[in-house]
Design an enzyme around this catalytic site. Structure first.
Site, PDB file in Angstrom:
ATOM      1  N   PRO A 161       0.803  -1.225   0.000  1.00 54.03           N
ATOM      2  CG  PRO A 161      -0.975  -1.611   1.481  1.00 54.03           C
ATOM      3  CD  PRO A 161       0.335  -2.191   1.018  1.00 54.03           C
ATOM      4  CB  ILE A 174      -0.672  -9.240  -5.801  1.00 54.05           C
ATOM      5  CG1 ILE A 174       0.041  -8.488  -4.659  1.00 54.05           C
ATOM      6  CG2 ILE A 174       0.107 -10.474  -6.228  1.00 54.05           C
ATOM      7  CD1 ILE A 174       1.347  -7.811  -5.048  1.00 54.05           C
ATOM      8  NE  ARG A 220     -19.071   8.778 -39.514  1.00 50.84           N
ATOM      9  CZ  ARG A 220     -20.366   8.984 -39.287  1.00 50.84           C
ATOM     10  NH1 ARG A 220     -21.254   8.168 -39.828  1.00 50.84           N
ATOM     11  NH2 ARG A 220     -20.763   9.955 -38.507  1.00 50.84           N
ATOM     12  CD  GLU A 251       6.232  -5.677 -15.288  1.00 49.32           C
ATOM     13  OE1 GLU A 251       7.329  -5.699 -15.884  1.00 49.32           O
ATOM     14  OE2 GLU A 251       5.339  -6.519 -15.474  1.00 49.32           O
ATOM     15  N   GLY A 252       6.891   0.171 -13.328  1.00 43.56           N
ATOM     16  CA  GLY A 252       7.610   1.431 -13.535  1.00 43.56           C
ATOM     17  C   GLY A 252       6.718   2.472 -14.185  1.00 43.56           C
TER      18      GLY A 252
END
Length: 401
Positions: free
Chosen positions: A140, A169, A278, A374-375
């Site tokens: 935390p 996790i 489109r 992871e950063g």
């Protein structure tokens, strides 16, 4: 069909190209039926990930996660293989990428630092998809600042007692095996952390608390209360946990950029189809110069991301050097670029782009977390900047202007 011309780049050998084809074929033929679930039902999402792991293993596609001696595809874990797998799976499904990636992240500490006995006990099951793995580092109050973790590991006889809370996790609640990091106290800060392999059924380990997020996947909190593990659970040496964690992230950070690259390629595919079909103001959306400018920017960002991702992977695999700088650049640039590309795709879809269930809407939710885990991008910028300053100082280039 996304551009595959990059497979001709000199970063890859024929084995990599064959591997990419295998993942592509599996995504086309097998994956769609595995994704039939209600993403608003967390039980269904968790069951879907467990099913994906099992089927990836059955198809032999998790072999990229472990060394050949334990059922893997190559002698050592190969970052280019991991990156190609994550890019291909990510382009097809964020949940499929997640299922693959967590098998790798949860087992890489054992591949890199485990004893022969630890490797034999875990890695064959990971490769076969019969054992789900998880990596439990964050807390935390200790995310980017890993050295400030407070979970403790205290020696008790021949074993250890673990106490504390780990959160954010991935695979919490479905994993059979966790690599858990805790403060063992050999020294202050980062030098006093150890890593442990902890089976999910260990008394004192509670993984029942789930965390719902905007792109649902198995994510939760671990609570460790008088959780006792034998001495054989220690991964590496006491106090070596920070090295284990950083070595693992050095291996996998590049692959987060690869997953983002897969998301971006899918967004570009969707945008190109939309632009060509489109009709508005008596013309096709692709006829407008602003559309062409947007598509040109998206395409360039994707190629630049791919070059950074596979440069980092090649450097780790072939030169065998640490790639903290290269992996940080690859992850930071690819995830930020993917966010930009996906946002541009949503804009090209107009109101339809924010309708629940549209591919670009799903990608918009899925990409956001990759800029954090992871950063976080800001932390990676600090790492890259600090490295540039060190390199300039070593070369005598700072303060000489």
């Amino acid at each position: 069909m996304a551009d595959r011309s990059y497979l001709g780049w000199p970063f890859f050998d024929d084995g990599h190209r064959a591997l990419a084809h295998d993942y592509e074929a599996w995504c086309a033929q097998t994956l769609p039926a595995l994704l039939e679930h209600d993403e608003n039902d967390l039980d269904a999402v968790y069951a879907c990930v467990a099913r994906l792991v099992r089927e990836l293993g059955r198809a032999g596609l998790l072999r990229a996660c472990v060394p050949a001696a334990y059922g893997g595809a190559r002698e050592a874990v190969d970052v280019r293989s991991l990156a190609l797998a994550r890019e291909t799976l990510g382009r097809a499904s964020g949940l499929a990428d997640f299922a693959f990636a967590m098998q790798g992240l949860g087992s890489a500490p054992v591949s890199l630092f485990g004893t022969q006995a630890q490797k034999r006990a875990l890695l064959p099951g990971v490769a076969a998809g019969t054992t789900i793995a998880a990596f439990a580092l964050s807390e935390p109050d200790a995310g980017s600042d890993v050295a400030s973790m407070s979970a403790t590991a205290v020696r008790e006889g021949d074993g250890w007692r673990l106490d504390g809370v780990k959160t954010w996790i991935s695979n919490a609640g479905i994993a059979e095996s966790y690599v858990i990091f805790a403060r063992s106290g050999e020294a202050p800060g980062a030098k006093g952390i150890s890593a442990f392999i902890v089976p999910a059924n260990t008394p004192g380990l509670d993984a029942s608390e789930r965390i719902p997020v905007i792109a649902p996947h198995p994510l939760g909190t671990l609570r460790l209360t008088n959780c006792r593990v034998p001495g054989s659970a220690l991964l590496g040496e006491p106090g070596q946990g920070f090295r284990v964690a950083m070595g693992t992230l050095d291996l996998f950070r590049t692959t987060v950029g690869a997953a983002a690259l897969g998301f971006a390629r899918r967004a570009l595919d969707e945008a190109l189809q939309r632009a060509k079909s489109r009709k508005m103001f008596g013309r096709t959306l692709s006829d407008f110069q602003l559309t062409q400018v947007a598509l040109g920017d998206m395409t360039t960002r994707i190629d630049a991301s791919a070059l950074l991702v596979y440069r980092s992977a090649w450097t780790r695999d072939v030169l065998g050097t640490r790639v903290t700088r290269e992996a940080s650049m690859a992850k930071m640039f690819a995830t930020e670029s993917a966010q930009h590309v996906i946002d541009a795709a949503v804009q090209l879809f107009g109101g339809l782009g924010v309708v629940r269930g549209m591919t670009v809407e799903r990608l918009y939710r899925e990409i956001r977390a990759l800029r954090i885990y992871e950063g976080a991008s800001e932390v990676l910028q600090l790492i890259i900047g600090a490295d540039a300053l060190r390199a300039a100082a070593d070369a005598g280039g700072v303060g000489n202007a």
